[in-house]
Design a protein around this motif. Structure first.
Motif, PDB file in Angstrom:
ATOM      1  N   GLY A  98       0.791  -1.221   0.000  1.00 57.21           N
ATOM      2  CA  GLY A  98       0.000   0.000   0.000  1.00 57.21           C
ATOM      3  C   GLY A  98       0.823   1.271   0.000  1.00 57.21           C
ATOM      4  N   SER A  99       2.142   1.156  -0.075  1.00 57.68           N
ATOM      5  CA  SER A  99       3.004   2.345  -0.040  1.00 57.68           C
ATOM      6  C   SER A  99       3.236   2.963  -1.416  1.00 57.68           C
TER       7      SER A  99
ATOM      8  N   CYS B  59       9.664   3.649  -0.356  1.00 54.75           N
ATOM      9  CA  CYS B  59       8.315   4.144  -0.642  1.00 54.75           C
ATOM     10  C   CYS B  59       7.510   4.279   0.645  1.00 54.75           C
ATOM     11  N   GLY B  60       6.588   5.221   0.636  1.00 50.77           N
ATOM     12  CA  GLY B  60       5.683   5.357   1.762  1.00 50.77           C
ATOM     13  C   GLY B  60       6.175   6.211   2.902  1.00 50.77           C
ATOM     14  N   GLY B  61       7.020   7.202   2.617  1.00 50.61           N
ATOM     15  CA  GLY B  61       7.439   8.126   3.674  1.00 50.61           C
ATOM     16  C   GLY B  61       8.813   7.807   4.207  1.00 50.61           C
ATOM     17  N   ALA B  62       8.949   7.795   5.524  1.00 51.40           N
ATOM     18  CA  ALA B  62      10.242   7.585   6.165  1.00 51.40           C
ATOM     19  C   ALA B  62      10.782   6.198   5.841  1.00 51.40           C
ATOM     20  N   GLU B  63      12.116   6.068   5.862  1.00 52.30           N
ATOM     21  CA  GLU B  63      12.722   4.780   5.573  1.00 52.30           C
ATOM     22  C   GLU B  63      12.276   3.738   6.580  1.00 52.30           C
TER      23      GLU B  63
ATOM     24  N   ALA C 225       1.381   7.589  10.835  1.00 56.88           N
ATOM     25  CA  ALA C 225       0.403   8.065   9.851  1.00 56.88           C
ATOM     26  C   ALA C 225       0.613   7.362   8.510  1.00 56.88           C
ATOM     27  N   ASP C 226       1.881   7.212   8.103  1.00 56.81           N
ATOM     28  CA  ASP C 226       2.173   6.530   6.847  1.00 56.81           C
ATOM     29  C   ASP C 226       1.746   5.069   6.913  1.00 56.81           C
TER      30      ASP C 226
ATOM     31  N   ILE D  18      -2.147   0.797   5.172  1.00 54.31           N
ATOM     32  CA  ILE D  18      -3.232  -0.142   5.461  1.00 54.31           C
ATOM     33  C   ILE D  18      -4.460   0.210   4.624  1.00 54.31           C
ATOM     34  N   GLU D  19      -4.752   1.492   4.544  1.00 56.80           N
ATOM     35  CA  GLU D  19      -5.916   1.965   3.793  1.00 56.80           C
ATOM     36  C   GLU D  19      -5.758   1.703   2.296  1.00 56.80           C
ATOM     37  N   GLN D  20      -4.535   1.852   1.776  1.00 55.58           N
ATOM     38  CA  GLN D  20      -4.296   1.714   0.332  1.00 55.58           C
ATOM     39  C   GLN D  20      -3.917   0.290  -0.068  1.00 55.58           C
TER      40      GLN D  20
END
Length: 245
Positions: free
Chosen positions: A58-59, A176-180, A187-188, A193-195
């Motif tokens: 989802g990231s 992908c998806g924000g912080a490493e 939040a990411d 989870i949502e995506q």
């Protein structure tokens, strides 16, 4: 035996008083991803490239892989040598079901591809993908591989890197998806989870998050991905769109 002193030399320091040497922390190399794709920098890039797109389900790895492939095709006439290797494909299963035809009112057999999560198959599928990638690189059929895989641990990344090194390909990483480290970005994590369109169980994704490990200096991390997707060159100028051939 007493140490010998000379006027033209500094006094020796007793070994017990020598300052303790601090270990040198290896530095992870980071480069602007646009230098791999845009001219003139792309002319200096390695002949064989593997980009690991790692992140939780989802990231946005799959979407990014397709966008990067499109960009490479757009800017390189011979970009037929680009290939996406995605672990999601391993979970696609062919299923048949009976569907009523509204015109004939009869039931017909319909075949569809369905994503089915399988516990304990992740490492098996990853090893199979890495071997296939190695064959592509060795045969020179593809010299630019985009790997779409979660790769939460360094060992997971090494599965691909060992085959890439054998083929003298350089390995880059995009997080992908924000912080490493997803554990630092609650939040990411919830957004992933949502995506998560494949309905991978939340417990499985939490397990990936909990065992996540940062990349090592063996990998070159690519950054400024968003800037490239928005259409800006490394010097800040806008990208001139090139018609596909």
């Amino acid at each position: 035996q007493q140490p010998q002193y000379h006027l033209d030399q500094p006094d020796p320091i007793h070994p017990a008083l020598q300052p303790e040497r601090q270990p040198v922390t290896p530095v992870i190399k980071k480069i602007d991803i646009r230098t791999l794709f845009w001219a003139p920098e792309r002319e200096q890039r390695p002949r064989k490239i593997v980009i690991l797109l790692r992140g939780l389900p989802g990231s946005g790895k799959s979407r990014l892989a397709k966008l990067l492939k499109d960009i490479e095709v757009q800017h390189c006439p011979s970009a037929a040598s680009v290939r996406i290797v995605s672990i999601d494909d391993c979970y696609m299963q062919e299923k048949t079901k009976k569907v009523k035809n509204p015109a004939t009112k009869k039931y017909e057999t319909q075949t569809t591809m369905v994503y089915e999560w399988e516990d304990d198959m992740e490492d098996v599928y990853r090893q199979s993908m890495a071997k296939a990638m190695g064959k592509y690189l060795k045969s020179n059929v593809y010299n630019f591989i985009l790997v779409d895989d979660w790769c939460p641990t360094v060992a997971d990344m090494e599965t691909y890197r060992q085959y890439a090194v054998e083929s003298k390909a350089e390995v880059f990483v995009v997080h992908c998806g924000g912080a490493e480290d997803p554990k630092r970005a609650a939040a990411d994590f919830e957004l992933c989870i949502e995506q998560n369109t494949h309905d991978i169980p939340r417990k499985v994704i939490e397990g990936m998050r909990d065992r996540w490990q940062p990349a090592t200096p063996d990998y070159t991390v690519l950054y400024r991905v968003e800037a490239m997707l928005q259409g800006s060159n490394p010097d800040g100028s806008r990208i001139r769109k090139v018609a596909r051939t």
